[in-house]
Write a protein that holds these residues in place. Structure first.
Motif, short mmCIF file in Angstrom:
data_model
loop_
_atom_site.label_atom_id
_atom_site.label_comp_id
_atom_site.label_asym_id
_atom_site.label_seq_id
_atom_site.Cartn_x
_atom_site.Cartn_y
_atom_site.Cartn_z
N SER A 147 100.53 89.52 38.82
CA SER A 147 100.18 88.12 39.04
C SER A 147 101.34 87.36 39.68
O SER A 147 101.94 86.48 39.07
N TYR A 148 101.63 87.67 40.93
CA TYR A 148 102.76 87.05 41.61
C TYR A 148 102.60 85.54 41.77
O TYR A 148 103.58 84.84 42.02
N PHE A 149 101.40 85.03 41.61
CA PHE A 149 101.23 83.58 41.75
C PHE A 149 101.91 82.82 40.63
O PHE A 149 102.29 81.66 40.81
N PHE A 150 102.10 83.45 39.45
CA PHE A 150 102.77 82.75 38.35
C PHE A 150 104.19 82.33 38.69
O PHE A 150 104.56 81.17 38.48
N PRO A 151 105.05 83.24 39.21
CA PRO A 151 106.41 82.77 39.52
C PRO A 151 106.44 81.71 40.63
O PRO A 151 107.30 80.83 40.61
N TYR A 152 105.51 81.79 41.59
CA TYR A 152 105.47 80.73 42.61
C TYR A 152 105.12 79.39 41.97
O TYR A 152 105.72 78.36 42.28
N PHE A 153 104.13 79.41 41.08
CA PHE A 153 103.76 78.19 40.36
C PHE A 153 104.96 77.64 39.58
O PHE A 153 105.26 76.44 39.65
N LYS A 173 101.57 75.97 47.22
CA LYS A 173 100.72 76.53 48.29
C LYS A 173 100.78 78.06 48.26
O LYS A 173 99.76 78.73 48.45
N ASP A 174 102.00 78.61 48.04
CA ASP A 174 102.14 80.06 47.96
C ASP A 174 101.36 80.62 46.76
O ASP A 174 100.71 81.66 46.87
N ALA A 175 101.42 79.92 45.64
CA ALA A 175 100.66 80.35 44.46
C ALA A 175 99.17 80.37 44.77
O ALA A 175 98.47 81.34 44.43
N LEU A 176 98.68 79.32 45.44
CA LEU A 176 97.26 79.25 45.77
C LEU A 176 96.85 80.26 46.83
O LEU A 176 95.72 80.74 46.83
N ALA A 177 97.77 80.60 47.72
CA ALA A 177 97.46 81.64 48.71
C ALA A 177 97.22 82.98 48.02
O ALA A 177 96.38 83.77 48.46
N ALA A 185 97.90 75.44 39.71
CA ALA A 185 98.61 75.25 40.98
C ALA A 185 97.89 74.22 41.85
O ALA A 185 98.55 73.40 42.50
N ALA A 186 96.57 74.24 41.85
CA ALA A 186 95.81 73.26 42.63
C ALA A 186 96.07 71.85 42.12
O ALA A 186 96.28 70.92 42.92
N MET A 187 96.08 71.69 40.80
CA MET A 187 96.37 70.36 40.23
C MET A 187 97.79 69.93 40.53
O MET A 187 98.03 68.77 40.87
N ALA A 188 98.75 70.87 40.40
CA ALA A 188 100.14 70.53 40.68
C ALA A 188 100.31 70.11 42.13
O ALA A 188 101.01 69.12 42.42
N LEU A 189 99.66 70.83 43.03
CA LEU A 189 99.77 70.48 44.45
C LEU A 189 99.14 69.11 44.73
O LEU A 189 99.73 68.30 45.46
N ALA A 190 98.01 68.83 44.13
CA ALA A 190 97.36 67.52 44.32
C ALA A 190 98.27 66.40 43.80
O ALA A 190 98.42 65.36 44.46
#
Length: 197
Positions: A147-153, A173-177, A185-190
């Motif tokens: 789950s590489y998206f976790f460290p990006y988040f 954005k990297d986490a969401l990609a 991540a979507a909420m954090a980006l918003a």
């Protein structure tokens, strides 16, 4: 080295760590088949302890889970068991102990990405986001992580706390990609976009 297959907190299988063969080979066993059979037995016992510990952890029975994670480690030390022991400590707010266990996980299995991410997350919780970033970068570069998206988040969280909102946005954005359905991540980006505008 042996392979211990454990369900990680995301429900996926993985695992590697020291156990049976290394421990038993120095204990006067001359028959390789006996050592291998005993190491398989140790792995199976460790897995049973690990699975039960995880069930207890998810029920909130943290002290009991800690005891069983320790038994799993005694039977067959793996990066997963140390990492999950640390994760359980973090549920109790015991971040220094959680970090210690993650460092042990890294010693046993430096390719396993979860403990690097977890150390970063614990440092963020401890108010030390600048120290978290190098650990999170190691998680992203690790060769074994589901789950590489976790460290990006988490990197995004660290950069946000440091006031570096552009870098924080890029990390989200990297986490969401990597996981377009990751709502955090979507909420954090918003929220970051609202702050910038």
């Amino acid at each position: 080295m042996c392979s211990g297959l454990y369900r990680n907190r995301r429900g996926l299988l993985g695992g590697a760590g020291k156990c049976g063969i290394i421990i038993l080979s120095g204990a006067g066993f001359s028959n390789a088949e006996t050592v291998t059979a005993m190491s398989i037995e140790a792995r199976e016992q460790a897995l049973q302890y690990f699975q039960r510990a995880y069930e207890l952890q998810m029920k909130g029975e943290l002290d009991e889970a800690i005891a069983l994670y320790r038994k799993s480690i005694e039977a067959c030390p793996t990066g997963e068991a140390y990492t999950f022991l640390g994760w359980t400590y973090s549920f109790q707010g015991r971040y220094e102990e959680a970090i210690r266990e993650c460092n042990r996980a890294i010693e046993v299995d430096p390719d396993f990405g979860n403990p690097y991410n977890d150390i970063g997350a614990y440092l963020i919780e401890m108010g030390r986001p600048g120290e978290a970033i190098p650990w999170l970068e190691k998680a992203v570069r690790s060769s074994r992580y589901e789950s590489y998206f976790f460290p990006y988040f988490n990197m995004g969280r660290a950069y946000e706390r440091l006031g570096q909102l552009d870098k924080a946005s890029e990390c989200q954005k990297d986490a969401l990609a990597l996981n377009p359905r990751y709502a955090a991540a979507a909420m954090a980006l918003a929220q970051l976009r609202e702050r910038v505008n």
